[in-house]
Enzyme design. Structure first.
Site, PDB file in Angstrom:
ATOM      1  N   GLY A  23       7.874  32.990 -47.386  1.00 22.73           N
ATOM      2  CA  GLY A  23       6.824  33.980 -47.169  1.00 22.73           C
ATOM      3  C   GLY A  23       5.495  33.482 -46.650  1.00 22.73           C
ATOM      4  O   GLY A  23       4.653  34.294 -46.257  1.00 22.73           O
ATOM      5  N   GLU A  52      11.919  28.581 -50.049  1.00 22.12           N
ATOM      6  CA  GLU A  52      12.764  29.088 -48.960  1.00 22.12           C
ATOM      7  C   GLU A  52      11.918  29.423 -47.737  1.00 22.12           C
ATOM      8  O   GLU A  52      11.920  30.561 -47.255  1.00 22.12           O
ATOM      9  CB  GLU A  52      13.489  30.354 -49.432  1.00 22.12           C
ATOM     10  N   GLY A  99      10.787  29.931 -44.001  1.00 21.00           N
ATOM     11  CA  GLY A  99      11.456  30.119 -42.718  1.00 21.00           C
ATOM     12  C   GLY A  99      10.423  30.024 -41.608  1.00 21.00           C
ATOM     13  O   GLY A  99      10.318  29.044 -40.864  1.00 21.00           O
ATOM     14  N   ARG A 100       9.572  31.053 -41.565  1.00 25.14           N
ATOM     15  CA  ARG A 100       8.597  31.187 -40.487  1.00 25.14           C
ATOM     16  C   ARG A 100       7.664  29.984 -40.372  1.00 25.14           C
ATOM     17  O   ARG A 100       7.354  29.514 -39.278  1.00 25.14           O
ATOM     18  CB  ARG A 100       7.781  32.450 -40.757  1.00 25.14           C
ATOM     19  N   ARG A 141      10.358  41.650 -32.303  1.00 25.47           N
ATOM     20  CA  ARG A 141       9.245  41.746 -33.245  1.00 25.47           C
ATOM     21  C   ARG A 141       8.125  42.698 -32.769  1.00 25.47           C
ATOM     22  O   ARG A 141       7.610  43.463 -33.569  1.00 25.47           O
ATOM     23  CB  ARG A 141       8.669  40.360 -33.564  1.00 25.47           C
ATOM     24  N   TYR A 188       7.750  45.629 -35.523  1.00 28.87           N
ATOM     25  CA  TYR A 188       6.650  45.543 -36.496  1.00 28.87           C
ATOM     26  C   TYR A 188       5.275  45.673 -35.854  1.00 28.87           C
ATOM     27  O   TYR A 188       4.268  45.441 -36.521  1.00 28.87           O
ATOM     28  CB  TYR A 188       6.672  44.192 -37.221  1.00 28.87           C
ATOM     29  N   CYS A 237      15.671  50.246 -20.729  1.00 24.15           N
ATOM     30  CA  CYS A 237      15.310  51.655 -20.526  1.00 24.15           C
ATOM     31  C   CYS A 237      14.788  52.279 -21.813  1.00 24.15           C
ATOM     32  O   CYS A 237      15.420  53.180 -22.381  1.00 24.15           O
ATOM     33  CB  CYS A 237      16.514  52.411 -20.009  1.00 24.15           C
ATOM     34  N   TYR A 254      12.642  34.316 -36.231  1.00 28.08           N
ATOM     35  CA  TYR A 254      12.978  35.737 -36.070  1.00 28.08           C
ATOM     36  C   TYR A 254      12.875  36.176 -34.603  1.00 28.08           C
ATOM     37  O   TYR A 254      12.531  37.312 -34.300  1.00 28.08           O
ATOM     38  CB  TYR A 254      12.080  36.616 -36.967  1.00 28.08           C
TER      39      TYR A 254
HETATM   40  N1  LLP Z   1      13.814  34.062 -48.802  1.00 22.68           N
HETATM   41  C1  LLP Z   1      14.223  35.344 -48.793  1.00 22.68           C
HETATM   42  C2  LLP Z   1      15.013  35.842 -49.921  1.00 22.68           C
HETATM   43  C3  LLP Z   1      13.880  36.177 -47.718  1.00 22.68           C
HETATM   44  O1  LLP Z   1      14.271  37.449 -47.725  1.00 22.68           O
HETATM   45  C4  LLP Z   1      13.115  35.657 -46.642  1.00 22.68           C
HETATM   46  C5  LLP Z   1      12.745  36.491 -45.510  1.00 22.68           C
HETATM   47  C6  LLP Z   1      12.723  34.297 -46.697  1.00 22.68           C
HETATM   48  C7  LLP Z   1      13.097  33.537 -47.790  1.00 22.68           C
HETATM   49  C8  LLP Z   1      11.934  33.635 -45.612  1.00 22.68           C
HETATM   50  O2  LLP Z   1      10.685  34.192 -45.434  1.00 22.68           O
HETATM   51  P1  LLP Z   1       9.613  33.477 -44.465  1.00 22.68           P
HETATM   52  O3  LLP Z   1       9.249  32.148 -45.096  1.00 22.68           O
HETATM   53  O4  LLP Z   1      10.234  33.287 -43.139  1.00 22.68           O
HETATM   54  O5  LLP Z   1       8.498  34.421 -44.447  1.00 22.68           O
HETATM   55  N2  LLP Z   1      12.158  39.738 -39.338  1.00 22.68           N
HETATM   56  C9  LLP Z   1      10.839  39.646 -39.960  1.00 22.68           C
HETATM   57  C10 LLP Z   1      10.836  38.770 -41.166  1.00 22.68           C
HETATM   58  C11 LLP Z   1      11.834  39.198 -42.223  1.00 22.68           C
HETATM   59  C12 LLP Z   1      11.848  38.288 -43.395  1.00 22.68           C
HETATM   60  C13 LLP Z   1      12.970  38.609 -44.295  1.00 22.68           C
HETATM   61  N3  LLP Z   1      13.111  37.716 -45.388  1.00 22.68           N
HETATM   62  C14 LLP Z   1       9.834  39.180 -38.914  1.00 22.68           C
HETATM   63  O6  LLP Z   1      10.211  38.984 -37.762  1.00 22.68           O
HETATM   64  O7  LLP Z   1       8.652  39.069 -39.202  1.00 22.68           O
END
Ligand code: LLP
EC number: 4.1.1.20
Length: 417
Positions: free
Chosen positions: A239, A273, A275-276, A312, A316, A342, A371
């Protein structure tokens, strides 16, 4: 910090000019910097060095095998949400003992696959899921290690579609029910309770929601320990936000310092966890201007990438910085960068002041490493674009461009129709 920069009037990814990749691979394409991925992982990891921890990269952010392999080699684990992601993580060489599995709808086949792979733990999101995992583990004569994903009802103050830790969201088990569920889980024959999990949302740019959620988790774990339920892993999800535009997200170190403060004295291994924050600014989408046109209201720059390649902005209302690949003094114009699809929602940038790109110009859509490709589709029967990984002065096509045959490969026409 990332490794996309201008040199000799051209944007480079590390030591490779994007223009060179465009000439050899064609456009559009995603390009990731290995040095940036490594750096982001190492900075996050080092921020928590004083406490036991495991970092499980959120595969949904970027699931390319080469990216996962690179992170795995740095001792990174994986946060997965499907059998497909488990398959990828294992193929990429990620240690199953560092794989955690969340998601509200795990199927029986997926549970079986994860049990057979001996992953670290399932992050369970409902009572019925707990019973299903117990049943499948019994059938396989295994014990399933589990954490409960707790919904702490904390507002992450981010986009509603990526908020997950509020009462009204579908995720996790309400904090009020957690004790009862833990006791029930501990009583099941084929379940070993090992952890507690929460993930309140994505692209958080403030620390306080993380701290609030962590406090709730710490209190819960203390109570559970006093009841004889020993929690070994505290998984705080992902997150942490990144800078797309004007945001000022906390650094991993600031985030870590606050979290470490809250968990001090608690004997647990932390799991994260992210990601981004690892992949987002490690990738860009490169696209070429096909045509330009001007109306009374604005300028349209029509490019060869579209909403199916990067969802994205329309999904969003996300902002991605737009940079010219060739550095220069562009006049500024007001308008949109749009794709060939289109739909009116097919834009990469909308109602913005933009460089006055001309036909043939290359554009870098920044911060697209998370993403981006993973959410792309074949809408309008557009083959998905290649993914390129740059390491110093070399680039590798780590996913080739799809062909028309790829598009129709899984389909068939019934003979007797
Ligand atoms: N752990 C869980 C259980 C999650 O659901 C997620 C993201 C993460 C970790 C990783 O979160 P991060 O560190 O990447 O914020 N498609 C959206 C983002 C959806 C995130 C869903 N869950 C976007 O493009 O902004």
């Amino acid at each position: 910090m990332h490794h996309f920069h201008y040199k000799d009037g051209e944007m480079f990814c590390e030591e490779v000019p994007l223009k060179k990749i465009a000439a050899e691979v064609g456009t559009p394409f995603y390009v990731y910097s290995a040095a940036t991925l490594k750096r982001h992982f190492e900075v996050f990891d080092a921020s928590f060095e004083e406490v036991p921890h495991i970092i499980c990269f959120a595969v949904k952010a970027n699931s390319n095998l080469a990216v996962l392999n690179l992170l795995g080699k740095l001792s990174c684990g994986a946060d997965i949400v499907s059998g497909g992601e488990l398959y990828r993580a294992l193929k990429a060489g990620i240690d199953p003992k560092k794989i955690v599995y969340a998601g509200v709808g795990k199927t029986e086949e997926e549970i079986e696959f994860a049990l057979k792979s001996d992953i670290l733990m399932f992050n369970i999101e409902s009572f019925q899921e707990l019973e299903k995992i117990n049943e499948v583990a019994g059938r396989l004569k295994k014990k399933a290690r589990i954490a409960l994903r707790v919904n702490p009802n904390v507002d992450p103050k981010t986009h509603p579609y990526i908020s997950t830790g509020l009462k009204k969201n579908k995720f996790g088990i309400p904090i009020e029910n957690a004790y009862q569920e833990y006791e029930y889980a501990a009583s099941l024959d084929n379940i070993e309770v090992v952890g507690a999990h929460c993930h309140i949302g994505s692209q958080l740019t403030e620390i306080s929601p993380f701290v609030d959620a962590t406090k709730i988790m710490v209190d819960m774990i203390k109570t559970l320990k006093s009841k004889g339920i020993n929690i070994k892993y505290l998984d705080l999800g992902g997150g942490l936000g990144i800078k797309y535009n004007e945001e000022m997200p906390p650094s991993p170190k600031e985030y870590a310092d606050k979290i470490i403060d809250v968990i001090r004295g608690l004997d647990v291994t932390l799991v994260f966890e992210p990601g981004r924050v690892i992949a987002g600014n490690a990738g860009v989408l490169v696209t070429r201007v096909l045509y330009t046109k001007e109306t009374e209201l604005k300028h349209f720059k029509i490019v060869d990438a579209a909403m199916n390649d990067l969802m994205r902005p329309i999904l969003y209302g996300s902002f991605h910085d737009i940079k010219p690949v060739k550095e220069g003094h562009y006049k500024t114009v007001y308008g949109d960068i749009v794709g060939p699809i289109c739909e009116t929602g097919d834009f990469l940038a909308k109602d913005r002041n933009l460089p006055d790109f001309q036909q043939g110009d290359l554009i870098a859509v920044m911060s697209a490493g998370a993403y981006g490709f993973t959410m792309s589709s074949n809408y309008n029967s557009r083959p998905r674009v290649p993914e390129i990984l740059v390491n110093k002065d070399k680039y590798y096509i780590v996913r080739r461009r799809e062909t028309y045959d790829d598009l129709i490969g899984p389909e068939s026409i019934p003979e007797d129709l």
